[in-house]
Design an enzyme around this catalytic site. Structure first.
Site, short mmCIF file in Angstrom:
data_model
loop_
_atom_site.label_atom_id
_atom_site.label_comp_id
_atom_site.label_asym_id
_atom_site.label_seq_id
_atom_site.Cartn_x
_atom_site.Cartn_y
_atom_site.Cartn_z
N GLU B 265 0.88 -1.16 0.00
CA GLU B 265 0.00 0.00 0.00
C GLU B 265 0.91 1.20 0.00
O GLU B 265 1.76 1.34 0.87
CB GLU B 265 -0.87 -0.04 1.25
CG GLU B 265 -1.91 1.04 1.27
CD GLU B 265 -2.42 1.28 2.66
OE1 GLU B 265 -2.70 0.31 3.37
OE2 GLU B 265 -2.52 2.45 3.04
N CYS B 302 -3.00 7.26 5.17
CA CYS B 302 -3.02 6.91 3.74
C CYS B 302 -4.27 7.48 3.08
O CYS B 302 -4.31 7.67 1.87
CB CYS B 302 -3.04 5.41 3.54
SG CYS B 302 -2.29 4.48 4.85
#
Lengths: 525, 525
Positions: B265, B302
């Site tokens: 990620e 994120c």
């Protein structure tokens, strides 16, 4: 229908102008008419642009509409009639029964996915409803479904001109998932490809779908196939072929600005393990059955039994003797292409000349373009010392590895690369030994089978035709059976969407009647 | 417990001898004691050998045994007590409430996967029974289940020292799948890592599992992390971090003799689309709420909203004005590490100096190692002309893109890279416009959300924390929520296995009480 040598770009047909390809009569090597024009980069661009444009509407067609589309493709393939069978026989050298069976299998695959669509389980619909009163923080409303990844490139395979080609498993599963497909036809069967391609094109029209849902390109070199994998509008690749070809596509896909998954089925020698009790009881019978599997379709199956592992002894002697006897009467069969025939001859010659390998059986001598079946033998020690003995020889060639004991056999298995299948021949007295080996075997293959051979891959819900590298590029998936649809899906979560913006699969009233997970628990309606 | 600076290799602890790492007090940059020894390549070898050895037994532990193991890890983490909270606060600069909440989340994740194990649906058990009388050919007996891929390498993340680190989501889902885990600790919180690592190690002992199920290594450079991804015994990688770090691991994994999946990620700017009716009705309120999301955790999520897209007009003016006002009172917060702070300052300075960008809001000035929140503005035309404006600035910085009309907004969305989330702020009058845009948005992100912001990622069954590259390396999966277990599984088919060799999940009598597909149809017991 008439074969015109044309490629298919959406609703249009267009003769490529980038070189010319001819199908060859597999039995004679003679050119079959007409010539097929290779795609230009403009053709590639046109196909990709159409596929990209078609994606947003095609991906949201109803499950029923997509199911009918797949069934229409199957009907249209059948409607081509004997012209398809005859052209396919000529281009592949395979007999009528096999080709008719393969057509049935191809239609069966399309219909299987129609059923998968109507079931809808592949959407993995999940609903975690909002909990506005939860402490310390309320929970939002979360709903998940799988969506198609985007347009998919499919490479036709040489050895299944129908079932793994233009409207084969990869195309069927990608179309079922909701992905437009661009097929790069295999040069070994361009006529078959055009006929099937037109059947798919007609189904797109019959069903009133966006034209970019399907295109078919011929490639006179490698630029078009490689360009397809590199194109930013392509989001996944299905391939069946050589290890060299598959790994080349993997490299291209990994080096894109946006890397994409490649599902390449490549190389497998499908070890067959013969256990002591089974060998003692019926070594000779297994040997005879083995030759049937080895020589089926001139051995040109991904699941062909290329390696036999057993502990040395009388049972194994009986197996080898019976196999040699059966082999001695095996007729040499026409191979798919002159190139495949040449590779087979080179591969078997290499084994025959290998200092650690003995030739222990051979089929009837081969005329032009036919492959003579071969059986070789070596020892565990030599096999472990010579990793090149694991290389696949595509065709009816197999290698017996004689192991001094169970421990040596285990070491051989540990040294194996990833496989599509591993077969075990066992009797009740072998169960304990087999159970001990199963965890290791499971690491190595996508399918473990007992008292049979891997050839004959049932199209079913519980099939896995896949396995660790280099059997495939991605052992997390299958190319045969209903689970293949998973390769072309990705999950999307919808948070707090108003009811009218939710997809049908996730609406409260469950209009599709799906099984869905509510807070993780499966519920129906 | 006392922090000793030791790594964990199976049941053993061992101070690394390859350099020394110190945790830093995030607020002051001062070294925290003790030093942590970096792993040698021998340590790496030992951990990999143990993990490989543990795989065959751990992968076949019962679902219940694995569930209890995950619950024991959760209990052991809680039992560390305040030492964990305080060390974690010091190393991360995050406040007590956040860290206590993150501990709860981490325990919740472990317990969620315990539930997933007891449900067993992730096995996707399928049974197609033999049809011996089928014509023209009988059908063999085929059974399928998912099995774990093998030992997994997990890289701890800087921004979630508990929930995405040693016993975080990747570790929980891999252990649930049946994969041994080797964690490479993030250098930003070695003390937190050791404490949690010891809690996991104790759980392995408490539950009587093979010691190789878990190891924890510190890396004073990059050799150990890279060596882990390159090691033949590692079969998948979980990573949360920078785009540079993630793509480097992808390259290593793709160039192995046996390529393996990497779930990285990486980078997402989480566009927020403001629609006209919503802006007209409550532009200012959305602006104020936006600042709350932007500055949460110093913007170090994120899913931080780094991009605002809207059609120019009074509503957008009201949004920007309210956001600027709220921002003016936002205190600068301590950032996770001096390195992250430096990158943030460079990123915001680059935007402030960009000729196409205006600064339209800023938070209170920042003392040492704190990040001043920033809001910038540009036009659609400039955004499209300057792709670097899409680069993530990790922290509480966001860019408003003013679009002249709906068509320009669409072009901006088309130009976006893959994202973890896209948020839409809409009122009833915007539904038609939103519906038109949804297929495009769905191509771009793993989660679409309405009238909220992406920060706050619920750990649930329907969550997707993933998305197309570069948000992640593999958009087919999620790193948060129960579906994350799918990343560490592969299907295996068992053909004609005698009943006593079948795994419990596939026995006729269904001893696990699983939902299974029989000929494709879901059935329970």
């Amino acid at each position: 229908m008439t074969i015109l040598g044309e490629q298919i770009i959406g609703h249009a047909v267009r003769k490529g102008t980038n070189g010319e390809i001819f199908g060859l009569d597999a039995a004679t090597g003679e050119k079959l008419q007409p010539g097929f024009g290779g795609a230009t980069l403009d053709d590639l661009e046109a196909a990709c642009a159409l596929a990209d444009k078609a994606f947003d509407t095609y991906s949201e067609t109803s499950l029923e509409a997509r199911a009918v589309f797949l069934e229409t493709i199957a009907d249209n393939i059948l409607a081509i009639g004997d012209e398809l069978i005859e052209r396919c026989m000529a281009e592949s050298g395979l007999p009528r029964g096999r080709i008719e069976g393969e057509r049935g299998r191809t239609m069966g695959q399309l219909k299987l996915f129609a059923g998968v669509l109507r079931d809808g389980g592949f959407l993995d619909a999940r609903i975690d409803k909002a909990l506005p009163d939860r402490k310390p923080l309320p929970r939002v409303d979360l709903r998940l479904r799988n969506v198609p990844v985007g347009p998919v490139a499919v490479f036709g395979a040489s050895n299944f001109p129908l079932a793994f080609s233009v409207a084969g498993g990869d195309t069927a599963s990608a179309l079922a998932a909701g992905c437009p497909v661009i097929v790069k036809a295999h040069s070994a069967h361009p006529g078959t490809s055009e006929l099937v391609g037109r059947a798919v094109q007609k189904a797109v029209k019959d069903c009133g779908l966006a034209e970019g849902v399907f295109s078919l390109l011929f490639d006179s070199g490698r630029d078009v196939g490689q360009g397809l994998v590199a194109d930013r509008r392509i989001h996944a690749v299905g391939f069946t072929g050589s290890r060299g070809g598959g790994t080349a596509l993997m490299k291209i896909a990994a080096s894109r600005a946006e890397p994409i998954p490649v599902y390449a089925e490549m190389s497998s020698i499908n070890p067959v393990l013969l256990f002591p009790a089974a060998l003692a009881a019926r070594g000779a019978a297994i040997g005879t059955a083995f030759v049937g599997s080895l020589t089926l379709g001139a051995g040109q199956f991904c699941t062909n039994p290329g390696l036999i592992l057993a502990v040395d002894g009388e049972g194994l002697d009986a197996f080898v003797a019976a196999a040699s006897t059966a082999l001695a009467n095996a007729a040499a069969a026409v191979m798919l292409t002159p190139g495949i025939h040449k590779s087979y001859c080179e591969g078997t010659a290499r084994l025959a000349a290998h200092k650690s390998v003995k030739t222990v059986g051979q089929g009837l001598p081969a005329e032009t373009l036919r492959g003579q079946a071969m059986l070789f033998s070596t020892t565990a020690e030599e096999f472990l010392a010579h990793p090149e003995l694991q290389d696949e020889v595509f065709g009816s060639s197999s290698l017996v590895v004689r192991c001094p004991d169970e421990a040596a056999l285990r070491r051989v298995v540990e040294a194996l690369e990833g496989q599509l299948t591993i077969a075990l021949h066992i009797d009740a007295g072998d169960h304990a030994a087999a159970a001990k080996l199963l965890p290791l075997l499971q690491r190595k293959a996508g399918r473990l089978l007992v008292n049979g051979f891997g050839t004959g891959v049932e199209v079913a819900h519980a099939m896995v035709h896949g396995g660790p590298f280099p059997a495939t590029s991605d052992g997390r998936s299958t190319s045969v059976g209903s689970l293949a649809i998973a390769r072309f899906l990705r999950p999307v979560c919808y948070q707090d969407l108003p009811a009218e913006l939710l997809p049908d699969a996730l609406k409260d009233e469950n209009p599709l009647g799906l099984w869905r997970r509510h807070d993780g628990k499966l519920e129906n309606a």
